[in-house]
Design an enzyme around this catalytic site. Structure first.
Site, mmCIF file in Angstrom:
data_model
loop_
_atom_site.group_PDB
_atom_site.id
_atom_site.type_symbol
_atom_site.label_atom_id
_atom_site.label_comp_id
_atom_site.label_asym_id
_atom_site.label_seq_id
_atom_site.Cartn_x
_atom_site.Cartn_y
_atom_site.Cartn_z
ATOM 1 N N THR A 157 0.247 -1.384 -0.269
ATOM 2 C CA THR A 157 0.097 0.502 0.079
ATOM 3 C C THR A 157 0.465 1.947 -0.307
ATOM 4 O O THR A 157 2.595 1.240 0.332
ATOM 5 C CB THR A 157 -1.225 -0.028 1.238
ATOM 6 O OG1 THR A 157 -1.401 1.295 1.154
ATOM 7 C CG2 THR A 157 -0.187 -0.586 2.632
ATOM 8 N N ASP A 158 0.132 2.693 -0.769
ATOM 9 C CA ASP A 158 0.668 3.358 -0.406
ATOM 10 C C ASP A 158 1.221 4.317 1.236
ATOM 11 O O ASP A 158 1.708 5.218 0.790
ATOM 12 C CB ASP A 158 0.337 4.866 -1.266
ATOM 13 C CG ASP A 158 -1.356 4.260 -1.017
ATOM 14 O OD1 ASP A 158 -1.708 4.531 -0.133
ATOM 15 O OD2 ASP A 158 -1.521 5.635 -1.771
ATOM 16 N N GLU A 159 0.264 4.169 1.996
ATOM 17 C CA GLU A 159 0.498 3.907 2.840
ATOM 18 C C GLU A 159 1.537 3.892 4.027
ATOM 19 O O GLU A 159 1.566 4.281 5.193
ATOM 20 C CB GLU A 159 -1.469 3.420 3.897
ATOM 21 C CG GLU A 159 -1.991 4.267 3.595
ATOM 22 C CD GLU A 159 -3.217 3.560 3.974
ATOM 23 O OE1 GLU A 159 -3.523 3.258 5.575
ATOM 24 O OE2 GLU A 159 -4.434 3.168 3.895
ATOM 25 N N LYS A 217 2.815 -3.608 7.310
ATOM 26 C CA LYS A 217 2.584 -3.505 6.123
ATOM 27 C C LYS A 217 3.900 -2.760 5.472
ATOM 28 O O LYS A 217 4.720 -3.735 4.655
ATOM 29 C CB LYS A 217 1.732 -2.321 5.024
ATOM 30 C CG LYS A 217 0.298 -3.153 5.019
ATOM 31 C CD LYS A 217 0.277 -4.480 4.388
ATOM 32 C CE LYS A 217 0.386 -4.412 3.324
ATOM 33 N NZ LYS A 217 0.181 -5.821 2.786
ATOM 34 N N TYR A 254 -1.723 -0.151 10.762
ATOM 35 C CA TYR A 254 -1.511 -1.240 9.423
ATOM 36 C C TYR A 254 -0.954 -0.798 8.528
ATOM 37 O O TYR A 254 0.129 -1.730 8.537
ATOM 38 C CB TYR A 254 -3.048 -0.346 8.786
ATOM 39 C CG TYR A 254 -3.135 -0.383 7.775
ATOM 40 C CD1 TYR A 254 -2.706 -2.140 6.902
ATOM 41 C CD2 TYR A 254 -2.668 0.102 6.710
ATOM 42 C CE1 TYR A 254 -2.618 -1.894 5.916
ATOM 43 C CE2 TYR A 254 -3.179 -0.443 5.292
ATOM 44 C CZ TYR A 254 -2.787 -1.442 5.107
ATOM 45 O OH TYR A 254 -3.015 -2.011 3.841
#
Length: 324
Positions: free
Chosen positions: A123-125, A151, A147
């Site tokens: 994810t870009d997060e 990741k 989260y």
């Protein structure tokens, strides 16, 4: 090609499975999914009778289960993850267990069985928040939620497995996905289904937070390109090219269902809420020929129509969804 797809009963994973089985008669897919609250086996009903499809219910943190299903696979596409930020803030344990430990179990088994390619879907997060410009794949990781931290840890484990053991690992990092079959705790399906039911929708803070929106079919198209043509040990950003504030997105969804701003409930902002995400996906565009094909306005309208037409799918799930 024989592909193990983890989390294949989820929103993005099931889109990938349906696309693969409908486009390649020679592909053989084994879906491994624990069927937790957001894993819905009905997502795979359209391909359940396909001769190349096999479903195994199991936990990616179970080494014996993973070893059993990994045997004989040519590739792994790893979607399985705990992914809801609010839930991670309430309790990080399940996120660390599934996203970090589960990824390590899969990597160990893939290395042991000599799997040809391991695509780790991220994810870009993991990059944190960016006020201007866009993240390239070389940007330092600076996650702000449990989260995204879990990741990011999984990304590093996957890349370390390539460098240490030579496993053919590629990592993808996507922007916010939307489309059919998305579990109704995420913002777009939550707002659509609430508005269809005549309820209010919760808008965090002042709604200035900006996200880049990517249709799930475009995301899976990017993953397919990486699976077949990505370079081992590389990271590929997959973006949608449409940055929209949460306030503007809310207005678009209100218009789509014919509702007014009186249906919006302003709520306290999320802890550590990232202000803006923006991916530079020129690498996958230039190296693999990726380009998003779904116009955001058309994709959003089609998504609203899908939820209108599939109440029987989402209504039973609403009771298990938390606030988006």
């Amino acid at each position: 090609m024989r592909i193990l797809v983890t989390g294949g009963a989820g929103f993005i994973g099931s889109e990938f499975v349906r696309r693969q089985l409908n486009s390649d008669p020679a592909v053989r897919i084994t879906v491994l999914d624990k069927l937790t609250y957001s894993g819905v086996e009905a997502n795979l009903a359209p391909v359940s009778g396909h001769p190349g499809y096999r479903f195994v219910r199991g936990d990616i943190c179970d080494p014996d289960m993973v070893d059993h299903v990994m045997a004989g696979q040519d590739a792994v596409v790893h979607f399985a993850a705990e992914s809801h930020v609010d839930r991670s803030i309430e309790g990080a344990g399940p996120f660390v267990r599934t996203n970090v430990l589960g990824t390590q179990v899969l990597l160990d088994a893939a290395h042991r069985h000599g799997v040809g390619r391991f695509v780790h879907v991220s994810t870009d997060e993991v990059y944190g928040s960016i006020s201007e410009g866009s993240w390239t794949e070389e940007w330092p990781l600076a996650p702000n939620s449990p989260y995204s931290a879990s990741k990011g840890g999984a990304d590093l484990l996957a890349l370390a497995c390539h460098r240490t053991h030579g496993l053919d690992v590629v990592v993808t990092r996507c922007s916010n996905n939307y489309g059919p079959y998305q579990f109704p705790e995420k913002v777009i399906p939550l707002f659509i289904t609430n508005l269809i039911d005549g309820s209010t929708v919760p808008l965090y803070g002042d709604g200035r937070n900006i996200r880049d929106w990517l249709h799930v079919s475009d995301h899976c198209r990017g993953i397919e390109l990486v699976l077949r043509g990505g370079k081992p040990g590389e990271v590929y950003n997959i973006g949608g090219g449409t940055e929209v504030s949460n306030h503007k997105l809310t207005g678009l969804l209100l218009d789509a269902v014919g509702a007014g701003w009186d249906r919006v409930e302003y709520v306290a902002d999320r802890k550590g809420h990232d202000l803006r995400y923006s991916l530079d996906d020129s690498k996958i565009r230039e190296q693999l020929g990726y380009a998003p094909q779904v116009d955001f306005a058309e994709g959003l309208a089609a998504t609203v129509a899908w939820y209108r037409e599939h109440r029987s799918w989402w209504e039973p799930l609403k009771g298990t969804a938390s606030r988006g």
